[in-house]
Design a protein around this motif. Structure first.
Motif, PDB file in Angstrom:
ATOM      1  N   GLU A 258      78.730  11.344  40.121  1.00  0.00           N
ATOM      2  CA  GLU A 258      79.040  12.368  39.127  1.00  0.00           C
ATOM      3  C   GLU A 258      79.048  11.781  37.720  1.00  0.00           C
ATOM      4  O   GLU A 258      78.631  12.413  36.756  1.00  0.00           O
ATOM      5  CB  GLU A 258      80.403  13.000  39.421  1.00  0.00           C
ATOM      6  N   THR A 259      79.531  10.554  37.601  1.00  0.00           N
ATOM      7  CA  THR A 259      79.585   9.935  36.283  1.00  0.00           C
ATOM      8  C   THR A 259      78.177   9.641  35.767  1.00  0.00           C
ATOM      9  O   THR A 259      77.862   9.904  34.607  1.00  0.00           O
ATOM     10  CB  THR A 259      80.419   8.648  36.341  1.00  0.00           C
ATOM     11  N   ARG A 268      84.352  12.987  38.262  1.00  0.00           N
ATOM     12  CA  ARG A 268      84.256  12.602  36.854  1.00  0.00           C
ATOM     13  C   ARG A 268      85.561  12.884  36.128  1.00  0.00           C
ATOM     14  O   ARG A 268      85.967  12.128  35.247  1.00  0.00           O
ATOM     15  CB  ARG A 268      83.102  13.337  36.170  1.00  0.00           C
ATOM     16  N   ASP A 272      87.446  10.038  33.902  1.00  0.00           N
ATOM     17  CA  ASP A 272      87.869  10.292  32.519  1.00  0.00           C
ATOM     18  C   ASP A 272      89.384  10.177  32.383  1.00  0.00           C
ATOM     19  O   ASP A 272      89.897   9.675  31.384  1.00  0.00           O
ATOM     20  CB  ASP A 272      87.436  11.692  32.080  1.00  0.00           C
TER      21      ASP A 272
END
Lengths: 318, 541
Positions: A258-259, A268, A272
């Motif tokens: 996802e990142t 993600r 974060d």
């Protein structure tokens, strides 16, 4: 059976409790002060102190944990320090993207594993078997952050076959949504596909050596029926375990993918939030992903009983 | 890295890539048209070719998602890009950086500058239909001043009381004269929000699309990490110079895209029509691109190296700080790290500020020998210090390594240490970092906002623990008067001291305000604060 399920569910409570303590503790060991991070340029000390009080960060750590736990057991996971959005809302908002990616990857890896794995088992030691073995070995050895970047470079940027990243909700533009899904789904599916494929192959081979298969063949059944009706069902147990665990770990499984692909999912959000010291979000995501893992192992155990009537829960004790 | 952290780290260290062009830079503080101080309506920004046509939809690529729509708690620069479309402030600035009337049609200082009386625009309503009046101003200002966790209380700290004189007049009584007050009312501390909307929605009033501003656009949709939709406010009070109602556009889609390359690609392919931030490396390419128009203007931001000047630390001795300032080659940093985008700077007062002195160039060339002499004069051997750089940001590391190499020529050793940004912030706030850190400031409209809190003894952003009685005195003087000539003299005097004689920091560059538009988009020009005034935008058919 019901008793067994209840017992298993009750056992999850201490495990979840431990998970929350570990998540809470580890995060607090990370250096830095979240209030300073989110204050940005507005670092007026009076305002910072107000924020600490408002967020409960001025209290001793054990108190902070107990306050958090009290709310969490009532279903209130708190608010993000950064956006002040309720954490449950933040997770639910991102869950569809994560589920879409995760399930697409599992569907992809499972279907390829079942088909190719069966072929490899049936045609053992053939050229096809050798080829799949080498490819799966490469796939399982390839870290997904590397594979993801290669896919972006080759298919995304050089050949421009697929967008290199980003997400569009399915309801908004189904075509674009699926186009953007391709690269991250391949990235995420590759490693598990390799593992599943090898598992399919080896458990089928194992089953093939059993006498009931010889019996089935001796009865004059067609080979396809032998494989599909007799061999496959018995070979499925370890495969179901693997896939069940993969479904349960869909959140943490997708963190890196996802990142890389800028996919707005829970993974993600977690990344974060860790770098931004957004304590409530990290704690909640860890808890949710631990719970989903535990529930999926339970579901896998239930499936065993269905797949193999010899396995039963609870009865042995009585 | 969290997006706000990333943004902040970026602003802080790179000193706003959003950076100004070297040649047009410091000497031309926005000599564009400026609206007269008492104009009844905002003038269209740029004399555009052709006649503005109403209607149209455009897409704006923003560098990040908005974190908070409520001006009370908003702390990120990126938020303001949308705030400016949905809210009006009491006053605003024109493209040259001069304060102009907005919701306040005029203002008057009296009582030795301790009272400010604002005359408010009449017949203005919030998006939810409630009226904007003096009561509303009082409620808003008091909310910003007193709400727990307010990010605005510092900006309004000079206000003692707010009085409603009549429905269209409001009076601020100040604790002491404060020249920077109006400039603070330009931004979030002066943004007016509907009391009804806030009281009905509570803490979450901005969580979903909401109607709380009086601005030219209404936020009708906000999907996290995906897009925001701004629709025309048909009842906005502003008109263009021909009396046509503003805004022209029907709709703006704001798409947050954190990757600068992807933003640029969207602009090049025409998927997006406007952006206000691209990387320095891409500027030359955009200028050459036939489909795009690139405009820029000197910005308000600065970049600096912060030494810890507290007793017991290496940089306690001012001569060491000056040696570093002398040894740095600002021209080389400007060219190699920032691709010539931005402007070389020496102090905190930026080109758009009235007090900016284009002739102030105390370290015009790198002077390694001079720096060596100064270090020798201290007599404690070679100068070595720990240089904190946030990890995970290649451009910042590159910058730090260049500075390290430049200092090595003067036999000064900067030991680079990479830490998580959050950890550096903490060390800096505790003032316990050993050597120096890299940090910038996004800039404020009034030079007071670029100086006072950063160097005055014990003020909140004084991360170098600097204290100089002359600087404190001069900065207090410029606060106490609204006379620009006197303020300019005091600010320049303070700058000379804090940059050269007893340096508080090592300032090395100013940022820039960029604006990248597709050819068909008219009516926009960059503002020193980098924010886009979409009410003036129109699409050529």
């Amino acid at each position: 059976m019901t008793q067994y399920v209840i017992r298993r569910l009750l056992l999850m409570i201490p495990v979840a409790f431990l998970v929350t303590i570990i998540a809470f503790g580890l995060l607090r060991l990370a250096p830095g002060d979240p209030v300073l991070v989110y204050a940005g340029e507005e670092r007026d000390p009076v305002s910072l102190q107000e924020l600490r009080v408002l967020y409960g960060l001025d209290k001793p750590l054990p108190v902070q944990y107990i306050v958090w736990l009290q709310h969490a057991v009532r279903g209130d996971l708190g608010r993000s320090l950064r956006t002040r959005q309720p954490v449950s809302e933040a997770i639910i908002e991102r869950l569809p993207a994560t589920l879409e990616l995760g399930l697409a990857a599992i569907a992809l890896s499972t279907s390829i594993a079942l088909i190719v794995g069966t072929i490899a088992a049936v045609k053992r030691n053939s050229f096809v078997d050798l080829l799949t073995s080498s490819i799966t070995l490469a796939a399982v050895s390839l870290p997904n952050f590397f594979l993801g970047l290669i896919l972006i470079l080759v298919l995304g940027l050089a050949l421009r076959m697929f967008p290199p990243g980003g997400y569009v909700p399915f309801l908004e533009d189904p075509g674009d949504n699926l186009r953007r899904l391709v690269l991250p789904a391949i990235t995420l599916a590759t490693a598990s596909m390799a593992v599943n494929l090898r598992q399919v192959r080896s458990s089928l081979l194992d089953v093939f050596s059993h006498e009931y298969i010889r019996t089935a063949r001796a009865k004059g059944l067609r080979e396809s029926t032998v494989i599909a009706r007799h061999a496959m069902k018995n070979a499925l147990i370890p495969i179901v375990t693997l896939i069940g665990l993969q479904i349960g770990s869909v959140i943490e499984g997708a963190i890196i993918t996802e990142t890389i692909f800028f996919w707005p999912g829970v993974g993600r959000l977690l990344v974060d939030s860790i770098t931004g010291l957004d304590y409530p979000v990290v704690q909640a995501v860890v808890l949710v992903s631990a719970l989903s893992f535990m529930l999926s192992t339970l579901a896998v155990d239930m499936l065993y009983a269905w797949l193999d009537p010899r396995i039963s829960y609870g009865r042995s004790r009585t | 890295m969290s997006r706000s952290v990333k943004l902040f780290a970026f602003l802080a260290t790179a000193g706003l890539l959003i950076a100004a062009c070297g040649d047009s830079g410091p000497s031309a503080p926005g000599a564009q048209q400026s609206a007269p101080g008492t104009a009844a309506s905002p003038a269209p920004a740029a004399p555009a070719a052709g006649r503005p046509a109403p209607g149209g939809t455009l897409t704006f690529v923003l560098e990040n998602d908005v974190i908070n729509f409520d001006p009370l708690v908003s702390r990120a620069f990126v938020d303001r890009n949308v705030h400016y479309q949905i809210y009006d402030s009491l006053v605003r600035i024109d493209a040259a950086g001069k304060i102009i009337p907005w919701l306040a049609e005029k203002w008057e200082f009296s009582d030795g500058d301790k009272t400010v009386t604002l005359s408010l625009r009449k017949n203005v309503t919030y998006h939810d239909g409630t009226a904007f009046d003096a009561d509303s101003v009082k409620w808003n200002i008091d909310r910003y001043r007193t709400a727990k966790g307010s990010a605005r209380s510092g900006e309004l700290a000079s206000i003692d009381t707010v009085e409603v004189v009549d429905p269209s007049t409001v009076r601020f009584k100040l604790k002491a004269p404060f020249a920077g007050l109006l400039a603070n009312l330009v931004d979030r501390a002066g943004m007016m929000v509907s009391r009804k909307a806030v009281e009905a929605g509570g803490e979450d009033f901005t969580r979903k699309a909401f109607r709380a501003g009086t601005g030219p656009f209404i936020l009708t949709e906000a999907i996290k990490d995906d897009h925001m939709t701004l629709e025309k406010n048909p009842n906005w009070w502003g008109t263009d110079k021909d009396g046509n109602k503003l805004p022209y556009l029907d709709k703006i889609t704001v798409k947050p895209i954190t990757n600068s390359d992807v933003r640029l690609t969207n602009l090049k392919t025409g998927d997006a029509h406007v952006g206000n931030n691209i990387a320095g490396k891409d500027v030359a390419g955009v200028k050459a691109e036939g489909t795009l128009v690139y405009q820029e203007k000197p910005g308000l931001s600065f970049a600096s190296i912060i030494p810890n000047r507290a007793p017991g630390f290496v940089f306690e001795d001012a001569r060491y700080v000056r040696a570093v300032s002398m040894a740095i080659d600002r021209q080389e940093i400007h060219e190699k790290v920032f691709f010539g985008v931005g402007a070389i700077g020496y102090g905190p007062i930026a080109p758009p500020h009235f007090a900016f002195d284009p002739a102030f160039k105390p370290f015009p060339k790198a002077d390694a020998d001079g720096a060596k002499k100064l270090v020798a004069e201290v007599g404690k051997g070679a100068l070595t210090f720990e240089f904190l750089v946030s990890s995970g940001d290649p451009q910042t590391l590159q910058l730090a390594q260049l500075i390290q190499a430049q200092l090595a020529k003067a036999e000064i050793t900067a030991e680079i240490k990479q830490l998580q940004f959050s950890e550096i912030l903490k060390l800096q706030d505790e003032k316990s970092f050993k050597g120096a850190t890299l940090i910038g400031w996004s800039g404020r409209i009034d030079p007071d906002g670029n100086t006072y809190d950063h160097v005055f003894t014990d003020r909140p952003f004084n991360d170098s623990s600097y204290s100089n009685a002359d600087v404190d005195k001069a900065l207090d003087e410029q606060r106490a008067t609204t006379d620009e000539a006197k303020r300019k003299a005091a600010l320049r005097k303070a700058e000379q001291t804090m940059v050269v004689d007893d340096p508080a920091r090592i300032w090395y560059r100013f940022g820039v305000a960029q604006l990248i538009t597709v050819k068909a988009l008219q009516g926009l020009e960059p503002y020193p604060d980098q924010l886009i005034r979409f009410q003036f935008a129109w699409l050529k058919k």
